[in-house]
Write an enzyme that holds these catalytic residues in place. Structure first.
Site, PDB file in Angstrom:
ATOM      1  N   ASN A   9       0.803  -1.013  -0.098  1.00  0.00           N
ATOM      2  CA  ASN A   9      -0.086  -0.133  -0.118  1.00  0.00           C
ATOM      3  C   ASN A   9       0.979   1.199   0.054  1.00  0.00           C
ATOM      4  OD1 ASN A   9      -1.658   2.205   0.589  1.00  0.00           O
ATOM      5  ND2 ASN A   9      -2.792   1.114   2.335  1.00  0.00           N
ATOM      6  N   ARG A  88      -2.493  -2.104  -3.512  1.00  0.00           N
ATOM      7  CA  ARG A  88      -3.598  -1.221  -3.200  1.00  0.00           C
ATOM      8  C   ARG A  88      -3.638  -0.316  -4.171  1.00  0.00           C
ATOM      9  NH1 ARG A  88      -5.826   2.087   1.898  1.00  0.00           N
ATOM     10  NH2 ARG A  88      -7.763   2.481   1.039  1.00  0.00           N
ATOM     11  N   HIS A 177     -12.792   3.021  -0.245  1.00  0.00           N
ATOM     12  CA  HIS A 177     -12.947   1.952   0.760  1.00  0.00           C
ATOM     13  C   HIS A 177     -13.527   0.521   0.299  1.00  0.00           C
ATOM     14  CE1 HIS A 177     -12.702   5.522   4.070  1.00  0.00           C
ATOM     15  NE2 HIS A 177     -11.104   4.846   3.586  1.00  0.00           N
ATOM     16  N   ARG A 238     -10.884  15.681   6.656  1.00  0.00           N
ATOM     17  CA  ARG A 238     -11.535  15.965   5.313  1.00  0.00           C
ATOM     18  C   ARG A 238     -13.033  16.453   5.779  1.00  0.00           C
ATOM     19  NH1 ARG A 238     -10.717  10.291   2.479  1.00  0.00           N
ATOM     20  NH2 ARG A 238      -8.769  10.083   3.396  1.00  0.00           N
ATOM     21  N   ASP A 278      -8.099  12.670  16.203  1.00  0.00           N
ATOM     22  CA  ASP A 278      -8.133  11.339  16.772  1.00  0.00           C
ATOM     23  C   ASP A 278      -9.162  11.228  17.799  1.00  0.00           C
ATOM     24  OD1 ASP A 278      -7.458   9.292  18.766  1.00  0.00           O
ATOM     25  OD2 ASP A 278      -5.726   8.940  17.649  1.00  0.00           O
ATOM     26  N   GLU A 329     -14.685   0.572  15.256  1.00  0.00           N
ATOM     27  CA  GLU A 329     -14.325  -0.758  16.194  1.00  0.00           C
ATOM     28  C   GLU A 329     -14.131  -0.439  17.465  1.00  0.00           C
ATOM     29  OE1 GLU A 329     -11.148  -2.758  13.950  1.00  0.00           O
ATOM     30  OE2 GLU A 329     -12.105  -2.442  12.126  1.00  0.00           O
ATOM     31  N   GLU A 380      -8.430  -5.205   5.148  1.00  0.00           N
ATOM     32  CA  GLU A 380      -8.136  -5.219   3.759  1.00  0.00           C
ATOM     33  C   GLU A 380      -7.042  -5.760   3.225  1.00  0.00           C
ATOM     34  OE1 GLU A 380      -8.511  -0.677   5.184  1.00  0.00           O
ATOM     35  OE2 GLU A 380      -9.162  -0.371   3.196  1.00  0.00           O
TER      36      GLU A 380
END
Ligand code: AMP
Length: 394
Positions: A9, A88, A177, A238, A278, A329, A380
């Protein structure tokens, strides 16, 4: 038989990697190369429970990949056993609706698509070229973030702007995604003992980037990201949805296009609203009485609830919803706030289950909740390994 696959990635200054045995789905190595092109680059390589580090200057992705090969040679696993490399790849445009073997034509197509993803496709292409040089004897595959959403209904992917302009510049919703939405929706169906195509599902991928998708009949019918990964939910840095008129207004007010791009992608979202992106820091700030953090949290939840409610209307009901990625999660407060707002639409959260941290897929709704609410860790890299394995065996 084992089938080790190297998964890469590549970002502009970093390359994340894993080696996964696609036969038994074990992780043989993970690692991260950082600060490529800067004065001191680093590699952190983990295999068989040990961590190895190196620091040097890697001027570009080619030098970084050469250093990675040296790391594998010194500490394993053996690269000679690797059967394929999976890359990716962020933007596949309308051209790529599945994982493909990379040849010169594919590389040229990615170059042609770069204007649609100027932050993502060029480093991805640099990673592909460097990896092909470092590992020339194995097949390389591109796994696209957009592929899962390539066949959205036309009314979902069409923007209401002049059709000639849209066609000329390939302007439409693509969605991103996809590897995660694909993995999580299948994982949730499997975990619930149901077939993927018999469920009406929503997947909330809430990480630093965030997107939501609606899936019915085994296919996505809507997703929140658009031409670029800027549209939709409020994200770490974003904006997500804003009035497109803001862009022209900022430009007329003297801000250049690159500055607007930077503002909307890197200085907005939670960071723009409260100075933190965060959710652990945001939670602590709210607890300490920070009004900006509280407003940012409320805006985030408002937008998410707005999307979920809209998607329930499009789906004509909902069987199950999954929360995944870093926030989805781990942040029980975000999940609780969303479910509280949606209680009248059948979201009956079981508070103790919501607080449990299992690291595995688990249900957090009550046994009689009309909508089954789940936490489903995404993976992923594993999804990429599976797609490369399928391509190798096709
Ligand atoms: P991702 O992009 O999926 O890696 O998600 C990264 C984001 O997940 C971070 O920026 C945090 O906002 C969030 N996150 C990670 N761990 C936690 C945690 N324990 N509690 C709340 N949020 C978390």
């Amino acid at each position: 038989m084992s089938m080790p696959i190297l998964l890469l990635n590549a970002g502009s200054s970093s390359i994340k990697y894993q080696v996964i045995d696609a036969e038994d789905e074990t992780v043989l190595a993970t690692g991260l190369i950082e600060r490529i092109g800067e004065a001191s680059s680093t590699i952190k390589h983990k295999t068989q429970g040990e961590t190895f580090e190196a620091a040097d200057r890697y001027a570009d992705h080619t030098e970084a990949l050469a250093a990675l090969v040296a790391m594998f040679d010194a500490h394993g696993p053996r690269l000679a056993n690797v059967q394929a490399v999976g890359h990716r790849t962020v933007h596949g445009g309308s051209k790529f609706d599945r994982t493909v073997l990379i040849d010169d034509e594919v590389i040229q197509a990615l170059v042609d698509l770069s204007p649609l993803a100027p932050l993502h496709n060029p480093p991805g292409i640099a990673g592909i070229k460097a990896a092909k040089t470092a590992l020339p004897d194995v097949p390389h595959y591109a796994i696209f973030d957009t592929a899962f959403f390539a066949h959205l209904p036309e009314e979902a992917y069409t923007y209401a702007i002049d059709r000639t302009v849209a066609k000329e510049l390939s302007i439409r919703r693509y969605g991103f995604h996809g590897t995660s939405h694909n993995f999580v929706s299948h994982r949730m169906a499997h975990f619930l003992g149901r077939h993927h195509d018999e469920l009406k599902m929503i997947v909330c991928h809430l990480g630093n980037g965030a997107s939501v998708s609606a899936i019915a009949g085994g296919k996505p019918i809507e997703t929140s990201m658009g031409l670029t990964p800027l549209q939709g939910l409020v994200m770490g840095t974003r904006t997500g949805d804003i009035d497109p008129g803001v862009v022209a207004y900022l430009n007329r007010s003297g801000m250049s296009v690159p500055d607007i791009d930077n503002l909307l992608n890197k200085k907005s979202g939670m960071l723009g609203l409260c100075g933190k992106n965060d959710f652990r820091d945001i939670g602590a700030a709210i607890a300490a009485g920070d009004a900006d953090a509280k407003l940012a949290f409320d805006v985030y939840i408002h937008r998410l609830v707005f999307y979920i409610g809209g998607y329930m209307a499009l789906l004509g009901g909902l069987d199950a919803i999954a929360f995944t990625a870093g926030v989805g999660e781990n942040d029980a407060t975000v999940r609780a706030a969303v479910c509280e707002r949606l209680h009248t639409l059948g979201f009956h959260l079981d508070a103790p289950r919501n607080e449990l941290r299992t690291g595995r897929a688990h249900i957090i709704s009550t046994d009689d909740s009309p909508v089954t609410i789940c936490v489903v860790p995404t993976n992923e890299e594993l999804q990429m390994a599976r797609e490369v394995k399928d391509a190798l065996e096709a």
